[in-house]
Design a protein around this motif. Structure first.
Motif, PDB file in Angstrom:
ATOM      1  N   VAL A  54       8.729 -13.358  -8.719  1.00 22.82           N
ATOM      2  CA  VAL A  54       8.475 -12.562  -7.517  1.00 22.82           C
ATOM      3  C   VAL A  54       9.200 -13.168  -6.325  1.00 22.82           C
ATOM      4  CG1 VAL A  54       6.698 -11.722  -5.942  1.00 22.82           C
ATOM      5  CG2 VAL A  54       6.216 -11.886  -8.382  1.00 22.82           C
ATOM      6  N   ARG A  55       9.761 -12.298  -5.509  1.00 21.84           N
ATOM      7  CA  ARG A  55      10.408 -12.717  -4.263  1.00 21.84           C
ATOM      8  C   ARG A  55       9.617 -12.107  -3.111  1.00 21.84           C
ATOM      9  NH1 ARG A  55      14.739  -9.953  -1.544  1.00 21.84           N
ATOM     10  NH2 ARG A  55      14.637  -8.610  -3.345  1.00 21.84           N
ATOM     11  N   TRP A  56       8.947 -12.942  -2.318  1.00 16.92           N
ATOM     12  CA  TRP A  56       8.179 -12.471  -1.172  1.00 16.92           C
ATOM     13  C   TRP A  56       9.088 -12.382   0.049  1.00 16.92           C
ATOM     14  CZ3 TRP A  56       3.524 -10.482  -1.812  1.00 16.92           C
ATOM     15  CH2 TRP A  56       2.820 -10.828  -2.953  1.00 16.92           C
ATOM     16  N   SER A  57       8.828 -11.401   0.899  1.00 16.25           N
ATOM     17  CA  SER A  57       9.640 -11.229   2.110  1.00 16.25           C
ATOM     18  C   SER A  57       9.560 -12.490   2.966  1.00 16.25           C
ATOM     19  CB  SER A  57       9.158 -10.012   2.894  1.00 16.25           C
ATOM     20  OG  SER A  57       7.794 -10.163   3.247  1.00 16.25           O
ATOM     21  N   LEU A  58      10.636 -12.781   3.663  1.00 11.96           N
ATOM     22  CA  LEU A  58      10.675 -13.983   4.494  1.00 11.96           C
ATOM     23  C   LEU A  58       9.771 -13.861   5.706  1.00 11.96           C
ATOM     24  CD1 LEU A  58      14.496 -14.767   4.458  1.00 11.96           C
ATOM     25  CD2 LEU A  58      12.671 -15.939   3.212  1.00 11.96           C
ATOM     26  N   LEU A  59       9.706 -12.680   6.277  1.00 12.35           N
ATOM     27  CA  LEU A  59       8.927 -12.479   7.488  1.00 12.35           C
ATOM     28  C   LEU A  59       7.701 -11.619   7.222  1.00 12.35           C
ATOM     29  CD1 LEU A  59      11.871 -11.669   9.920  1.00 12.35           C
ATOM     30  CD2 LEU A  59      10.714 -13.862   9.617  1.00 12.35           C
ATOM     31  N   CYS A  60       6.674 -11.865   7.986  1.00 13.47           N
ATOM     32  CA  CYS A  60       5.492 -11.006   7.919  1.00 13.47           C
ATOM     33  C   CYS A  60       5.796  -9.686   8.604  1.00 13.47           C
ATOM     34  CB  CYS A  60       4.310 -11.677   8.606  1.00 13.47           C
ATOM     35  SG  CYS A  60       3.675 -13.095   7.714  1.00 13.47           S
ATOM     36  N   THR A  61       5.120  -8.651   8.174  1.00 19.29           N
ATOM     37  CA  THR A  61       5.266  -7.333   8.761  1.00 19.29           C
ATOM     38  C   THR A  61       3.878  -6.728   8.906  1.00 19.29           C
ATOM     39  OG1 THR A  61       6.466  -5.249   8.625  1.00 19.29           O
ATOM     40  CG2 THR A  61       5.627  -6.161   6.549  1.00 19.29           C
ATOM     41  N   HIS A  62       3.807  -5.481   9.291  1.00 18.32           N
ATOM     42  CA  HIS A  62       2.535  -4.782   9.397  1.00 18.32           C
ATOM     43  C   HIS A  62       2.587  -3.526   8.536  1.00 18.32           C
ATOM     44  CE1 HIS A  62       1.880  -7.373  12.858  1.00 18.32           C
ATOM     45  NE2 HIS A  62       0.606  -7.107  12.681  1.00 18.32           N
ATOM     46  N   ALA A  63       1.434  -3.181   7.991  1.00 20.82           N
ATOM     47  CA  ALA A  63       1.312  -1.983   7.169  1.00 20.82           C
ATOM     48  C   ALA A  63      -0.021  -1.321   7.476  1.00 20.82           C
ATOM     49  CB  ALA A  63       1.393  -2.350   5.692  1.00 20.82           C
ATOM     50  N   ARG A  64      -0.133  -0.067   7.075  1.00 20.00           N
ATOM     51  CA  ARG A  64      -1.410   0.634   7.198  1.00 20.00           C
ATOM     52  C   ARG A  64      -1.437   1.769   6.196  1.00 20.00           C
ATOM     53  NH1 ARG A  64      -2.059   5.187  11.006  1.00 20.00           N
ATOM     54  NH2 ARG A  64       0.005   5.905  11.562  1.00 20.00           N
ATOM     55  N   TRP A  65      -2.653   2.158   5.844  1.00 17.67           N
ATOM     56  CA  TRP A  65      -2.871   3.247   4.893  1.00 17.67           C
ATOM     57  C   TRP A  65      -3.152   4.532   5.645  1.00 17.67           C
ATOM     58  CZ3 TRP A  65      -2.138   2.785  -0.210  1.00 17.67           C
ATOM     59  CH2 TRP A  65      -2.160   1.507  -0.769  1.00 17.67           C
ATOM     60  N   VAL A  66      -2.590   5.626   5.151  1.00 20.89           N
ATOM     61  CA  VAL A  66      -2.928   6.981   5.586  1.00 20.89           C
ATOM     62  C   VAL A  66      -3.199   7.740   4.291  1.00 20.89           C
ATOM     63  CG1 VAL A  66      -2.175   9.051   6.788  1.00 20.89           C
ATOM     64  CG2 VAL A  66      -1.458   6.814   7.629  1.00 20.89           C
ATOM     65  N   VAL A  69      -1.071   7.025   1.031  1.00 17.19           N
ATOM     66  CA  VAL A  69       0.292   6.709   1.449  1.00 17.19           C
ATOM     67  C   VAL A  69       0.264   5.408   2.251  1.00 17.19           C
ATOM     68  CG1 VAL A  69       2.267   7.461   2.819  1.00 17.19           C
ATOM     69  CG2 VAL A  69       0.960   9.124   1.499  1.00 17.19           C
ATOM     70  N   LEU A  70       1.108   4.476   1.853  1.00 17.66           N
ATOM     71  CA  LEU A  70       1.208   3.198   2.539  1.00 17.66           C
ATOM     72  C   LEU A  70       2.413   3.232   3.464  1.00 17.66           C
ATOM     73  CD1 LEU A  70       0.101   0.282   2.741  1.00 17.66           C
ATOM     74  CD2 LEU A  70       1.777  -0.323   0.990  1.00 17.66           C
ATOM     75  N   LEU A  71       2.196   2.921   4.728  1.00 15.12           N
ATOM     76  CA  LEU A  71       3.265   2.861   5.719  1.00 15.12           C
ATOM     77  C   LEU A  71       3.538   1.396   6.037  1.00 15.12           C
ATOM     78  CD1 LEU A  71       1.928   5.603   8.170  1.00 15.12           C
ATOM     79  CD2 LEU A  71       3.596   5.890   6.341  1.00 15.12           C
ATOM     80  N   VAL A  72       4.767   0.948   5.794  1.00 18.35           N
ATOM     81  CA  VAL A  72       5.142  -0.447   6.007  1.00 18.35           C
ATOM     82  C   VAL A  72       6.307  -0.501   6.980  1.00 18.35           C
ATOM     83  CG1 VAL A  72       5.922  -2.585   4.907  1.00 18.35           C
ATOM     84  CG2 VAL A  72       4.434  -1.020   3.660  1.00 18.35           C
ATOM     85  N   GLN A  73       6.179  -1.334   8.009  1.00 17.56           N
ATOM     86  CA  GLN A  73       7.298  -1.534   8.930  1.00 17.56           C
ATOM     87  C   GLN A  73       8.392  -2.295   8.208  1.00 17.56           C
ATOM     88  OE1 GLN A  73       5.595  -3.581  12.338  1.00 17.56           O
ATOM     89  NE2 GLN A  73       5.972  -1.752  13.549  1.00 17.56           N
ATOM     90  N   THR A  74       9.628  -1.839   8.335  1.00 17.35           N
ATOM     91  CA  THR A  74      10.748  -2.481   7.655  1.00 17.35           C
ATOM     92  C   THR A  74      11.900  -2.674   8.629  1.00 17.35           C
ATOM     93  OG1 THR A  74      11.677  -0.379   6.926  1.00 17.35           O
ATOM     94  CG2 THR A  74      10.146  -1.479   5.416  1.00 17.35           C
ATOM     95  N   GLY A  75      12.913  -3.320   8.171  1.00 18.79           N
ATOM     96  CA  GLY A  75      14.107  -3.531   8.971  1.00 18.79           C
ATOM     97  C   GLY A  75      14.070  -4.867   9.691  1.00 18.79           C
ATOM     98  N   LEU A  76      15.208  -5.299  10.147  1.00 17.78           N
ATOM     99  CA  LEU A  76      15.324  -6.591  10.811  1.00 17.78           C
ATOM    100  C   LEU A  76      14.429  -6.666  12.046  1.00 17.78           C
ATOM    101  CD1 LEU A  76      16.699  -9.330  10.984  1.00 17.78           C
ATOM    102  CD2 LEU A  76      18.501  -8.256  12.326  1.00 17.78           C
ATOM    103  N   ARG A  80      11.709   0.530  11.686  1.00 19.23           N
ATOM    104  CA  ARG A  80      11.598   1.641  10.741  1.00 19.23           C
ATOM    105  C   ARG A  80      10.261   1.556  10.026  1.00 19.23           C
ATOM    106  NH1 ARG A  80      16.817   0.741   7.273  1.00 19.23           N
ATOM    107  NH2 ARG A  80      15.747  -1.227   7.228  1.00 19.23           N
ATOM    108  N   VAL A  81       9.822   2.680   9.492  1.00 22.98           N
ATOM    109  CA  VAL A  81       8.599   2.721   8.700  1.00 22.98           C
ATOM    110  C   VAL A  81       8.928   3.330   7.354  1.00 22.98           C
ATOM    111  CG1 VAL A  81       6.285   3.697   8.525  1.00 22.98           C
ATOM    112  CG2 VAL A  81       7.117   2.908  10.735  1.00 22.98           C
ATOM    113  N   GLN A  82       8.582   2.616   6.290  1.00 15.71           N
ATOM    114  CA  GLN A  82       8.789   3.120   4.937  1.00 15.71           C
ATOM    115  C   GLN A  82       7.463   3.659   4.430  1.00 15.71           C
ATOM    116  OE1 GLN A  82      10.222   0.239   2.143  1.00 15.71           O
ATOM    117  NE2 GLN A  82      10.072   1.644   0.429  1.00 15.71           N
ATOM    118  N   ALA A  83       7.456   4.911   4.022  1.00 19.46           N
ATOM    119  CA  ALA A  83       6.254   5.552   3.504  1.00 19.46           C
ATOM    120  C   ALA A  83       6.348   5.634   1.995  1.00 19.46           C
ATOM    121  CB  ALA A  83       6.100   6.945   4.096  1.00 19.46           C
ATOM    122  N   SER A  84       5.294   5.192   1.294  1.00 21.24           N
ATOM    123  CA  SER A  84       5.260   5.231  -0.171  1.00 21.24           C
ATOM    124  C   SER A  84       3.920   5.779  -0.621  1.00 21.24           C
ATOM    125  CB  SER A  84       5.428   3.823  -0.759  1.00 21.24           C
ATOM    126  OG  SER A  84       6.633   3.252  -0.356  1.00 21.24           O
TER     127      SER A  84
END
Length: 158
Positions: A54-66, A69-76, A80-84
């Motif tokens: 497993v490779r964990w992201s280097l930086l912490c981010t924020h996410a929330r459920w709707v 659907v999981l919304l995760v902040q992405t990008g440097l 951006r918000v990635q919805a899955s």
């Protein structure tokens, strides 16, 4: 004013605007009571294995459920918000992770591995205090020792 100075001023203004917008995005996520601080994990290989590489992201981010659907902040700059749309794999539970592997989430980080509707798998790690926010609509994943739910046999129609 020469061309170099005007280009430098334009680039500086663009960078300042991008940083300002990133700050606003971050503040909105931090102040949102439904969001949680996390790190995203991906498998180095493309197969779904809990104990895989497993490779964990280097930086912490924020996410929330709707809903589911999981919304995760992405990008440097996390602008951006990635919805899955997420499905929980059979037997998925919240697991403890070593603090030295999943850093910056306290001394007892926990993770939940989920799949998207397309079949890709990823994990979210949070601090122990955010465990209930991590599971979102899948509350049973936070309760240890539950038996697996009966699965419908789709081939026989039962």
């Amino acid at each position: 004013m020469d061309a170099f100075a005007s280009i430098a001023i334009a680039l500086g203004a663009a960078a300042a605007t991008a940083l300002f917008l990133a700050l606003i995005s971050w503040l909105r996520a931090v102040r949102d009571p439904t969001s949680f601080r996390c790190r995203v994990g991906r498998f180095r290989r493309h197969h779904w294995r809990r104990n895989g590489d497993v490779r964990w992201s280097l930086l912490c981010t924020h996410a929330r459920w709707v809903g589911d659907v999981l919304l995760v902040q992405t990008g440097l700059l996390r602008m951006r918000v990635q919805a899955s749309r997420v499905v929980l794999p059979p037997g998925a539970r919240v697991h403890r992770e070593p603090a030295e592997v999943v850093r910056r989430l306290g001394s007892r980080p926990e993770s939940l591995w989920v799949e998207t509707e397309e079949g890709s798998a990823f994990g979210l790690a949070v601090s122990r205090s955010d465990r209930m926010m991590l599971v979102g609509p899948f509350l049973a994943a936070a309760i240890p020792g539950l038996p697996a739910a009966p699965r419908e046999d789709r081939r026989s129609g039962r």
